[in-house]
Design an enzyme around this catalytic site. Structure first.
Site, PDB file in Angstrom:
ATOM      1  N   CYS A 172       0.643  -0.915   0.023  1.00  0.00           N
ATOM      2  CA  CYS A 172       0.075  -0.121   0.097  1.00  0.00           C
ATOM      3  C   CYS A 172       0.827   0.960  -0.270  1.00  0.00           C
ATOM      4  CB  CYS A 172      -1.061  -0.015   1.213  1.00  0.00           C
ATOM      5  SG  CYS A 172      -0.257   0.208   2.670  1.00  0.00           S
ATOM      6  N   GLU A 218      -1.605   1.118  -4.492  1.00  0.00           N
ATOM      7  CA  GLU A 218      -1.496  -0.397  -4.336  1.00  0.00           C
ATOM      8  C   GLU A 218      -0.142  -0.358  -5.482  1.00  0.00           C
ATOM      9  OE1 GLU A 218      -2.733  -2.404  -1.859  1.00  0.00           O
ATOM     10  OE2 GLU A 218      -3.819  -1.101  -0.242  1.00  0.00           O
TER      11      GLU A 218
END
Length: 459
Positions: free
Chosen positions: A411, A450
């Site tokens: 992330c 991400e």
């Protein structure tokens, strides 16, 4: 810094003692200054970077939120740093070619710090997020040319709005106890520390926003009982009637409530306060992609008949998302977690989905591979760490173990790039080949992206 270099302005990179971040000194405070300037770049945090030509002939670099390249904007500079200044966005004088203000769905856009890109068509957002990954690997992954492959196209979210299954609005209570007539409940204003009152969030799901209205009323009715501010929790949960197959959505507001999530045909349960991805619409695409990467041939030679690894170790497994959705690609799955509660939920999730080849173990961060007995050359490993990435203790254990394949889900692409540099630059990791790197857009309208990187250990 790139903009400064392009203009011939001095650049002197200073880093923190650990070398993991840049240091930018704040200059003596000055009075607010209004200016008009052109935006030339879009940063990884979704802010425009502008060039301001001053009357004395000098040039100043200014960071202006809610702006994109090609915009001519009016802004108010409120803080001067060593190499650039920070400004509040005031208005667009003339928009850049990509700007489309008709796309903006939130009346708090340009005030709320949550979204940055609502004025940018979605296909342009995806192109920008690919460029964020390209730049992250350029500046944070210091390896030889040719080691990092061309970054793949960013995979978009099926939902561009109404996708967030979790919101955490908050409110403050003044320390002097003098409550305002109406306490703002919402999110932080961009560039400031105070909360602005926000009635609904367009990127939240309809169920979340409906419950949010009720929570706002509840807080307003009981505000006198709060001695300090608080953060509200709103998390969507879904149930499917096994007889009618109809779905019913509920919203959990207590961190101890149990959330039910469906990813393809799998049902997953976890505490509302625990980490879990909060864009359900893209999860099938992500888990299917990870599954295909686990099944990649071991050799870069397309004619190779060497099978993919038959064991899967899911580090940072949480409540078992990847362990469960990827179980059919391998003979055995071992999920590792340092949270006993997560191990318990992952175990029960596997049982509820009739998955017999997955089991979960409680790991210690210092010896996380102690309970892994699968042959490294026959093992794939999924890494899905928090935003700070993997620490050196974990990476050194990984390099001692040397799994045949690594699927690194991140992330925070900047810490992912840093971690790949650590792996690829270590003598133990020199035989790793980077198969692919590409982004997935879990958070449309925001700067977040991400990234999934795949590595294979060559013979």
């Amino acid at each position: 810094m790139q903009v400064r270099e392009s203009l011939g302005l001095p650049v002197n990179f200073k880093t923190s003692e650990d070398g993991n971040s840049f240091v930018v000194d704040q200059q003596p405070s000055t009075e607010f200054r209004h200016t008009e300037l052109s935006i030339v770049r879009l940063s990884s945090t979704g802010d425009g970077i502008g060039v301001d030509k001053l009357e004395d002939g000098t040039t100043e670099i200014v960071v202006v939120p809610y702006s994109i390249p090609g915009d001519l904007v009016r802004a108010k500079i409120y803080k001067k740093l060593e190499y650039y200044s920070l400004a509040d966005f005031e208005e667009v004088i003339s928009g850049g070619q990509a700007r489309d203000d008709s796309l903006i769905r939130c009346k708090y856009f340009t005030k709320c710090a949550g979204c940055q890109l609502q004025m940018l068509p979605y296909e342009k957002q995806l192109l920008h997020k690919r460029e964020v990954i390209v730049r992250a690997y350029k500046y944070f992954c210091n390896v030889s040319d040719g080691v990092i492959p061309e970054i793949g196209d960013t995979i978009g979210s099926p939902l561009e709005y109404g996708y967030r299954t979790k919101l955490t609005p908050h409110f403050d209570v003044p320390r002097n106890g003098h409550l305002p007539a109406v306490t703002p409940i919402g999110f932080t204003q961009k560039g400031r520390s105070f909360v602005i009152d926000i009635e609904e969030c367009p990127i939240g799901t309809p169920a979340i926003n409906a419950e949010y209205k009720k929570e706002r009323l509840r807080v307003r009715d009981t505000i006198g009982t709060y001695k300090r501010g608080a953060t509200l929790l709103l998390r969507e949960s879904m149930e499917i009637d096994e007889t009618t197959k109809e779905t019913k959505k509920a919203v959990c507001t207590d961190s101890k409530d149990i959330v039910t999530e469906y990813v393809n045909s799998y049902r997953l349960m976890y505490p509302a306060g625990d980490f879990f991805q909060c864009n359900s619409s893209i999860l099938p695409r992500v888990t299917e992609y990870v599954n295909t990467q686990i099944k990649l041939p071991l050799s870069s030679n397309e004619s190779s008949t060497v099978p993919a690894p038959k064991y899967l170790v899911d580090a940072y497994c949480g409540s078992g998302l990847f362990s469960i959705t990827c179980n059919d690609s391998v003979e055995e799955v071992i999920g590792v977690e340092i949270s006993p509660k997560s191990v318990s939920f992952a175990t029960s999730n596997a049982q509820d989905n009739n998955i017999a080849n997955a089991h979960f173990v409680l790991g210690d961060a210092a010896v996380i591979f102690e309970k892994i007995s699968t042959p490294p050359k026959e093992t794939s490993m999924i890494l899905d760490p928090p935003r700070k990435g993997c620490d050196s203790t974990f990476l050194n254990q990984l390099l001692d173990y040397l799994p045949r394949r690594i699927v690194y889900v991140s992330c925070n692409v900047h810490t992912q790039a840093r971690d790949l540099a650590y792996i690829l630059s270590d003598r133990r990791g020199l035989k790793y080949r980077v198969n692919s790197i590409r982004g997935f857009d879990f958070f449309p309208q925001t700067h977040h992206v991400e990234s999934i990187a795949v590595l294979t250990l060559e013979d």
